[in-house]
Enzyme design. Structure first.
Site, PDB file in Angstrom:
ATOM      1  N   GLU A 157       0.840  -1.189   0.000  1.00  0.00           N
ATOM      2  CA  GLU A 157       0.000   0.000   0.000  1.00  0.00           C
ATOM      3  C   GLU A 157       0.877   1.241   0.000  1.00  0.00           C
ATOM      4  O   GLU A 157       2.104   1.156   0.096  1.00  0.00           O
ATOM      5  CB  GLU A 157      -0.959  -0.015   1.203  1.00  0.00           C
ATOM      6  CG  GLU A 157      -1.988  -1.134   1.119  1.00  0.00           C
ATOM      7  CD  GLU A 157      -2.991  -1.118   2.248  1.00  0.00           C
ATOM      8  OE1 GLU A 157      -2.817  -0.332   3.197  1.00  0.00           O
ATOM      9  OE2 GLU A 157      -3.959  -1.892   2.193  1.00  0.00           O
ATOM     10  N   HIS A 183      -8.888   9.913   3.912  1.00  0.00           N
ATOM     11  CA  HIS A 183      -8.602   8.828   2.977  1.00  0.00           C
ATOM     12  C   HIS A 183      -8.854   9.352   1.573  1.00  0.00           C
ATOM     13  O   HIS A 183      -9.876   9.968   1.310  1.00  0.00           O
ATOM     14  CB  HIS A 183      -9.487   7.611   3.251  1.00  0.00           C
ATOM     15  CG  HIS A 183      -8.978   6.364   2.601  1.00  0.00           C
ATOM     16  ND1 HIS A 183      -9.039   6.169   1.233  1.00  0.00           N
ATOM     17  CD2 HIS A 183      -8.385   5.253   3.104  1.00  0.00           C
ATOM     18  CE1 HIS A 183      -8.512   4.987   0.937  1.00  0.00           C
ATOM     19  NE2 HIS A 183      -8.103   4.422   2.052  1.00  0.00           N
ATOM     20  N   ARG A 199      -0.734   9.016   2.098  1.00  0.00           N
ATOM     21  CA  ARG A 199      -2.125   9.446   1.989  1.00  0.00           C
ATOM     22  C   ARG A 199      -2.306  10.956   2.012  1.00  0.00           C
ATOM     23  O   ARG A 199      -3.177  11.485   1.328  1.00  0.00           O
ATOM     24  CB  ARG A 199      -2.939   8.814   3.125  1.00  0.00           C
ATOM     25  CG  ARG A 199      -3.205   7.355   2.902  1.00  0.00           C
ATOM     26  CD  ARG A 199      -4.043   6.767   4.008  1.00  0.00           C
ATOM     27  NE  ARG A 199      -4.340   5.370   3.716  1.00  0.00           N
ATOM     28  CZ  ARG A 199      -4.956   4.558   4.550  1.00  0.00           C
ATOM     29  NH1 ARG A 199      -5.338   5.005   5.739  1.00  0.00           N
ATOM     30  NH2 ARG A 199      -5.210   3.304   4.216  1.00  0.00           N
ATOM     31  N   HIS A 257     -11.063  10.096   7.640  1.00  0.00           N
ATOM     32  CA  HIS A 257     -10.863   8.646   7.775  1.00  0.00           C
ATOM     33  C   HIS A 257     -10.275   8.224   9.117  1.00  0.00           C
ATOM     34  O   HIS A 257     -10.833   7.371   9.797  1.00  0.00           O
ATOM     35  CB  HIS A 257      -9.954   8.179   6.641  1.00  0.00           C
ATOM     36  CG  HIS A 257      -9.695   6.706   6.627  1.00  0.00           C
ATOM     37  ND1 HIS A 257     -10.706   5.768   6.536  1.00  0.00           N
ATOM     38  CD2 HIS A 257      -8.530   6.005   6.682  1.00  0.00           C
ATOM     39  CE1 HIS A 257     -10.183   4.550   6.524  1.00  0.00           C
ATOM     40  NE2 HIS A 257      -8.860   4.659   6.628  1.00  0.00           N
ATOM     41  N   ARG A 291      -0.668   8.914   9.297  1.00  0.00           N
ATOM     42  CA  ARG A 291      -0.555   7.457   9.499  1.00  0.00           C
ATOM     43  C   ARG A 291      -0.153   6.743   8.221  1.00  0.00           C
ATOM     44  O   ARG A 291      -0.699   7.001   7.150  1.00  0.00           O
ATOM     45  CB  ARG A 291      -1.895   6.891   9.986  1.00  0.00           C
ATOM     46  CG  ARG A 291      -1.893   5.374  10.119  1.00  0.00           C
ATOM     47  CD  ARG A 291      -3.189   4.873  10.722  1.00  0.00           C
ATOM     48  NE  ARG A 291      -4.331   5.060   9.849  1.00  0.00           N
ATOM     49  CZ  ARG A 291      -4.739   4.186   8.921  1.00  0.00           C
ATOM     50  NH1 ARG A 291      -4.036   3.078   8.706  1.00  0.00           N
ATOM     51  NH2 ARG A 291      -5.812   4.421   8.191  1.00  0.00           N
TER      52      ARG A 291
END
Length: 537
Positions: free
Chosen positions: A119, A244, A290, A351, A386
């Site tokens: 990811e 997100h 992100r 998110h 994060r």
């Protein structure tokens, strides 16, 4: 009013709370309070997976460095190292409890080798997954174990109202209060119950519902953060709400997540004309961290006036997409989108909260007797942003560390020899005013989306703060004079968390990670946490 006593009271039924309950259940009585049904949690909605170093080509140092880079200089390296290095053991815990992960196939035959994906922000494939519903697989397995454990009492539809402490909260008193439990509203019959415990643990998840558009479940209203703040615990870094990048954009769906794992398998972000745009913003393209992806999408949408961008999966095999992402594939089909043939319309949404109740790596707060784990806590793992799939890992590592600390002091923990104040509250209800409660709730969420969104400015933040302070006063009036109701309790909590978030954002006179302020576009040379305390905000 019913009174319940236990060795440990856990408020929240997500993966962190359930794992902690299982680890402590052999020592004594554990009570777990679920705000709604026990399945209502952000944990169960997590699609992508859980990160851990599981392959020979990967290393702890690589995972640590990826986490530190994503966190934009604000991670605590000792915490990151502790969690990353114990990750394989926590994966073994999950497997021992019965959690399944996808394995690689040779032809039509399954192997014993776990299938790892990649990811955004990760240098290697290190994401363990179960289809595209990893969080659900973990949560339902832990929940089944909890339900069959005789030492754990799980109470559903119990809404924690306030923590019980041994004296009045005074910011000027150098001796902190001691937490001895909580009051909770039984939503089944409207009665308030008293829960007394040697250790009280906040595992209430995040606060995505403070924003208009979110991937979170409906109960993610920052309850634990607000409760901890009211008893004097320090709160940190609430300005770092991670957006997100890819939630499904459809008029009938406002919170369905399109997992980052799709981009990990080759998905490309494109505009309405079919042009890929992420490479001009970051060398990792669609697999950038992100915060970068969310801001880039926001910029593209504002530049073109488009309502969304698109995630293109059409280069991948249809059968692969159906088998690897069955939940997302079928959900898209419900809305007339065949992801193997046409791009998926997506927009960013609130998110994950990287801030929360300030704790050490074991979940210990400033308030003796009070702990916080999972998304409720701010440990320093995530810093200013994060890294994908570190959240489920944090649930397991915090549960383990917290359980070890509580075990060490088990024999020395004692109840205070006092009975808490009886719960008192007005009994008169005014149903006509409930519509105003709903309007205020909606106003907060729209205000936060418009003024405290992906890109911020001092003027927007100051406007938000002014209105939120008025809402806080109005909310206090409703809470003080109306019969207790879960909608009022949630309004009270989101008003506090929203106001604290804006205060944190105003104090951070720089841009870092998730937080981007056009009045301070550069990062400060010295990273720092933003900490607020009741009475000293």
């Amino acid at each position: 009013m019913s009174t319940h006593r236990s060795d440990v009271l856990i408020i929240g039924s997500g993966s962190a709370g359930l794992a902690l309950a299982l680890k402590l259940s052999s020592l004594g009585k554990v009570i777990v309070l679920a705000k709604e049904s026990a399945g209502g949690t952000n944990s169960a909605m997590a699609q992508g997976g859980i990160s851990a170093v599981m392959s020979e080509e990967d290393s702890f140092e690589s995972h640590i460095q990826d986490t530190l880079v994503a966190g934009a200089g604000l991670c605590k390296e000792t915490v990151v190292r502790n969690y990353v290095e114990q990750a394989p053991e926590r994966i073994q815990d999950l497997q021992n409890w019965g959690v399944h992960f996808d394995v690689k196939k040779r032809g039509s035959e399954e192997t014993n080798e776990i299938d790892l994906t990649r990811e955004g922000g990760h240098s290697f494939r290190r994401i363990l997954h179960f289809e595209d519903q990893t969080g659900l697989e973990i949560h339902r397995t832990l929940l089944a174990r909890v339900r069959e454990n005789p030492n754990i009492t799980l109470l559903e539809r119990f809404y924690a109202i306030d923590l019980i402490v041994n004296k009045e909260v005074d910011p000027n008193d150098m001796n902190p209060v001691h937490c001895i439990g909580a009051y909770a509203l039984n939503k089944n019959d409207g009665e308030v119950h008293t829960f007394l415990a040697k250790n009280t643990v906040l595992a209430t998840g995040g606060a995505g519902k403070v924003y208009l558009y979110t991937s979170n479940w409906s109960g993610a209203t920052g309850d634990g953060i607000a409760m901890a703040y009211r008893v004097g615990a320090r709160i940190a870094n609430l300005e770092f709400m991670q957006f997100h990048p890819t939630c499904l954009f459809h008029r009938e769906s406002r919170n369905f997540l399109i997992s980052e794992a799709l981009r990990g398998e080759g998905g490309e972000l494109i505009d309405a004309a079919g042009n890929a745009f992420m490479q001009k913003y970051h060398k990792l393209g669609s697999l950038a961290p992100r915060d970068v992806v969310a801001r880039s999408i926001d910029k593209e949408m504002k530049k073109t006036g488009a309502e969304c961008v698109y995630l293109d999966m059409t280069k991948l095999d249809r059968e692969f997409l159906k088998n690897r992402f069955p939940t997302i594939f079928n959900k898209c089909l419900e809305f007339g989108i065949d992801m193997s043939e046409s791009p998926i319309p997506v927009v960013p949404a609130a998110h994950y909260l990287c801030g929360g109740v300030l704790t050490d790596l074991n979940g210990r707060t400033d308030v003796p007797g009070l702990w916080a784990v999972g998304e409720t806590a701010c440990t320093g793992l995530h810093g200013a942003n994060r890294l994908a799939s570190n959240s489920l890992l944090e649930c397991l590592t915090m549960a383990h560390n917290c359980s070890e600390q509580i075990k060490q002091q088990w024999d020395t923990d004692t109840f205070f020899p006092l009975d808490p104040k009886p719960w008192t509250h007005p009994e008169e209800s005014n149903d006509d005013e409930m519509i105003v409660i709903n309007h205020m709730w909606d106003e907060i969420r729209r205000l936060m989306w418009n003024y405290m969104g992906i890109v911020r400015s001092n003027k927007r933040l100051e406007r938000a703060q002014h209105r939120l302070q008025n809402i806080l006063s109005e909310t206090k009036e409703y809470y003080s004079h109306m019969k207790i109701h879960s909608d009022i309790l949630e309004l009270r909590n989101i008003a506090i968390v929203a106001n604290l978030s804006v205060e944190c954002a105003l104090r951070r006179q720089e841009s870092r990670g998730i937080h981007f302020n056009i009045d301070y576009p550069e990062s400060s040379p010295e990273p720092h946490d933003t900490i607020v305390v009741r009475g000293l905000i």
